[in-house]
Write an enzyme that holds these catalytic residues in place. Structure first.
Site, PDB file in Angstrom:
ATOM      1  N   ASP A  41       0.826  -1.212   0.000  1.00 30.38           N
ATOM      2  CA  ASP A  41       0.000   0.000   0.000  1.00 30.38           C
ATOM      3  C   ASP A  41       0.859   1.260   0.000  1.00 30.38           C
ATOM      4  O   ASP A  41       0.408   2.338   0.374  1.00 30.38           O
ATOM      5  CB  ASP A  41      -0.988  -0.003   1.177  1.00 30.38           C
ATOM      6  N   HIS A 246      25.472   9.892 -16.115  1.00 31.74           N
ATOM      7  CA  HIS A 246      24.310   9.726 -15.238  1.00 31.74           C
ATOM      8  C   HIS A 246      24.613   8.834 -14.048  1.00 31.74           C
ATOM      9  O   HIS A 246      23.780   8.038 -13.610  1.00 31.74           O
ATOM     10  CB  HIS A 246      23.100   9.248 -16.046  1.00 31.74           C
ATOM     11  N   ASP A 263      26.133  17.384  -9.143  1.00 32.37           N
ATOM     12  CA  ASP A 263      25.034  17.898  -9.969  1.00 32.37           C
ATOM     13  C   ASP A 263      23.783  17.723  -9.128  1.00 32.37           C
ATOM     14  O   ASP A 263      23.225  16.623  -9.053  1.00 32.37           O
ATOM     15  CB  ASP A 263      24.956  17.124 -11.292  1.00 32.37           C
ATOM     16  N   ASP A 274      18.940  23.603 -10.473  1.00 36.65           N
ATOM     17  CA  ASP A 274      19.752  22.568 -11.147  1.00 36.65           C
ATOM     18  C   ASP A 274      21.160  23.120 -11.344  1.00 36.65           C
ATOM     19  O   ASP A 274      21.373  23.937 -12.231  1.00 36.65           O
ATOM     20  CB  ASP A 274      19.089  22.236 -12.499  1.00 36.65           C
ATOM     21  N   HIS A 355      27.174  16.228 -24.286  1.00 36.85           N
ATOM     22  CA  HIS A 355      25.773  16.563 -23.994  1.00 36.85           C
ATOM     23  C   HIS A 355      25.487  18.017 -24.371  1.00 36.85           C
ATOM     24  O   HIS A 355      26.401  18.762 -24.727  1.00 36.85           O
ATOM     25  CB  HIS A 355      25.451  16.299 -22.518  1.00 36.85           C
ATOM     26  N   HIS A 359      19.276  23.981 -21.199  1.00 41.34           N
ATOM     27  CA  HIS A 359      17.870  23.577 -21.308  1.00 41.34           C
ATOM     28  C   HIS A 359      17.040  24.574 -20.518  1.00 41.34           C
ATOM     29  O   HIS A 359      17.548  25.258 -19.631  1.00 41.34           O
ATOM     30  CB  HIS A 359      17.663  22.142 -20.805  1.00 41.34           C
ATOM     31  N   HIS A 366      13.979  19.929 -16.602  1.00 42.21           N
ATOM     32  CA  HIS A 366      14.110  20.119 -18.054  1.00 42.21           C
ATOM     33  C   HIS A 366      12.760  20.685 -18.491  1.00 42.21           C
ATOM     34  O   HIS A 366      11.883  19.953 -18.950  1.00 42.21           O
ATOM     35  CB  HIS A 366      14.418  18.810 -18.767  1.00 42.21           C
ATOM     36  N   GLU A 384      25.590  24.681 -18.931  1.00 42.56           N
ATOM     37  CA  GLU A 384      26.341  23.614 -18.280  1.00 42.56           C
ATOM     38  C   GLU A 384      27.322  22.862 -19.180  1.00 42.56           C
ATOM     39  O   GLU A 384      27.196  21.668 -19.380  1.00 42.56           O
ATOM     40  CB  GLU A 384      25.377  22.615 -17.644  1.00 42.56           C
ATOM     41  N   TYR A 388      35.003  15.732 -19.986  1.00 43.71           N
ATOM     42  CA  TYR A 388      35.092  14.439 -19.296  1.00 43.71           C
ATOM     43  C   TYR A 388      36.243  13.643 -19.893  1.00 43.71           C
ATOM     44  O   TYR A 388      36.220  13.318 -21.084  1.00 43.71           O
ATOM     45  CB  TYR A 388      33.769  13.678 -19.436  1.00 43.71           C
ATOM     46  N   ARG A 397      31.938  19.663 -14.869  1.00 40.67           N
ATOM     47  CA  ARG A 397      30.825  20.374 -15.493  1.00 40.67           C
ATOM     48  C   ARG A 397      30.539  21.557 -14.580  1.00 40.67           C
ATOM     49  O   ARG A 397      30.612  21.425 -13.348  1.00 40.67           O
ATOM     50  CB  ARG A 397      29.599  19.463 -15.623  1.00 40.67           C
ATOM     51  N   GLU A 399      27.619  24.410 -13.988  1.00 35.97           N
ATOM     52  CA  GLU A 399      26.248  24.715 -14.394  1.00 35.97           C
ATOM     53  C   GLU A 399      25.625  25.768 -13.477  1.00 35.97           C
ATOM     54  O   GLU A 399      25.625  25.617 -12.259  1.00 35.97           O
ATOM     55  CB  GLU A 399      25.390  23.439 -14.326  1.00 35.97           C
TER      56      GLU A 399
HETATM   57 MN    MN Z   1      20.928  20.713 -16.043  1.00 35.14          MN
END
Ligand code: MN
Length: 430
Positions: A41, A246, A263, A274, A355, A359, A366, A384, A388, A397, A399
């Site tokens: 539940d 990621h 991040d 972000d 990347h 955004h 996003h 950002e 790498y 990075r 950002e």
């Molecule tokens: Mn971002």
């Protein structure tokens, strides 16, 4: 709710802007999100449908908003349907919006319980020709989960098969891309909480800590300032882990000499922050880390300057690619032959920066917005760039979140140290 009451004029104005875009004799319907199940539940934390929130401020499950500017009965031009509450329900489930409270939040005078939906809609649908429904048209959406809106659409279009159905999403993307001053304040609040958390990290990080211990420092700062938590799975990645884009395991020991990539972002009042930074575990950058870091920083600063009214996101990303190419040549990571022979669809710089740079950000991390329109005042973007290098165990990075202004942009996250000297100074004076 954990946030202070939002000025109702935000939602009143948003509805005015939205209904202006509708065809004559059209009504629009927005359903809230489901409370998602886990096992047995159990349920996940509720996250409201952001279009419904944008147009009403209602932050509660099982809610429906209907907008029908041409309704014969003026009371039916803006209608909310909510989950019924009473003393018994309040005792078991906690407080839900009363009709009066729903009005105070949204500025919508006509509020019914959900049980009246079919009866009221029969009347409204007899007057309407067009019906606007929402679908998830986010470019990166790939979810297979059927939403409350999806179930509603199946049932509703079966009940009223001959009305003309329209998409509300193109209107919503255009409206939500331009932030009003009240929204900018809310974004700033989310960024301020995030700023506290990043500054806390500079005081507490030591080699030997686990990445998840650093994650705990973020959630501590978020929660105690009224955030409901991370606005996405945080990435806290020491050394080579930072080159996995990621990486969300956050379960390795941070080593002396590692650069640690953070991040992380939080929610405040349904608005997102972000931010990414890379900080040295022991408080000092090595020579090479500093070289790569400053290369990323130069690209980031130059990119921030290009987020200006009249520019286009596609051209912008191309320009950032050129800047990055120059920096990678300077760092000796690619050479002129690589650039000369590059595939235009996958330029040489992509080997180390694979990347996008920016955004939209807002009610979603996003956020929705127009990817082919000119940038304009009120657009909120992240910026950002990163480099790498797995073979060197370095992932960086940087950002920030910004809002485009008339004369200059507002950097919402400028309180988070990003100059090498600033970072080293903060880490050595806890
Ligand atoms: Mn971002």
């Amino acid at each position: 709710m954990r946030y202070s009451k939002i000025d109702t004029s935000l939602f009143v104005e948003n509805r005015k802007r939205f209904v202006k875009e509708l065809k004559p004799n059209a009504l629009a319907i927005f359903n809230s999100n489901d409370i998602m199940p886990t096992n047995a539940d159990g349920t996940m934390k509720f996250l409201q449908n952001k279009n419904l929130f944008y147009l009403s401020g209602v932050d509660q499950e099982e809610s429906i908003l209907v907008l029908f500017p041409d309704a014969f009965n003026a009371a039916h031009r803006e209608v909310l349907f909510l989950k019924e509450t009473n003393a018994h329900i309040a005792r078991w489930e906690g407080e839900k919006l009363s009709k009066e409270q729903a009005f105070e939040v949204s500025g919508i005078k006509t509020v019914f319980w959900l049980s009246e939906f079919d009866r009221i809609m029969k009347d409204l649908m007899s007057q309407a020709h067009h019906v606007y429904l929402q679908t998830n048209e986010h470019l990166r959406n790939s979810s297979e989960v059927e939403t409350r809106e999806d179930r509603f659409r199946k049932k509703f279009t079966a009940a009223y098969p001959l009305h003309k159905y329209e998409r509300s999403e193109p209107i919503m993307h255009a409206l939500r891309a331009v932030k009003s001053p009240i929204e900018v304040d809310l974004l700033q609040k989310a960024s301020d909480i995030n700023t506290r958390a990043f500054n806390r990290i500079l005081k507490v990080m030591q080699p030997g800590m686990n990445e998840y211990e650093l994650e705990a420092e973020f959630i501590h700062e978020y929660t105690r300032h009224g955030s409901t938590g991370f606005s996405y799975e945080p990435i806290i990645a020491g050394g080579v882990n930072a080159t996995v884009l990621h990486y969300i395991e956050n379960n390795k020991e941070v080593k002396d000499g590692d650069l640690v990539l953070f991040d992380c972002g939080c929610w405040y009042a349904n608005y997102a922050s972000d931010v990414t930074r890379a900080y040295p575990a022991n408080g000092r950058f090595t020579q090479r880390q500093k070289e790569v870091y400053n290369a990323v920083l130069r690209v980031q600063k130059a990119s921030l300057e290009m987020l200006r009214p009249g520019n286009q996101l596609h051209a912008y990303h191309k320009e950032v690619g050129k800047l990055m190419t120059d920096e990678l040549l300077g760092l000796g990571l690619i050479d002129k032959t690589d650039v000369k022979n590059e595939d235009p669809d996958w330029p040489a710089y992509k080997k180390y920066f694979m990347h996008g740079t920016s955004h939209y950000i807002g009610l979603d991390v996003h956020d929705v917005g127009l990817w082919t329109a000119d940038m304009e005042v009120g657009n909120a973007f992240t910026c950002e760039p990163g480099i790498y290098i797995p073979e060197e165990g370095i992932g960086i990075r940087i950002e920030d979140d910004i809002v485009i202004g008339e004369k200059e942009n507002l950097n919402l996250t400028s309180g988070i140290p990003k100059e090498v000297e600033e970072i080293e100074e903060a880490m050595h004076n806890p």
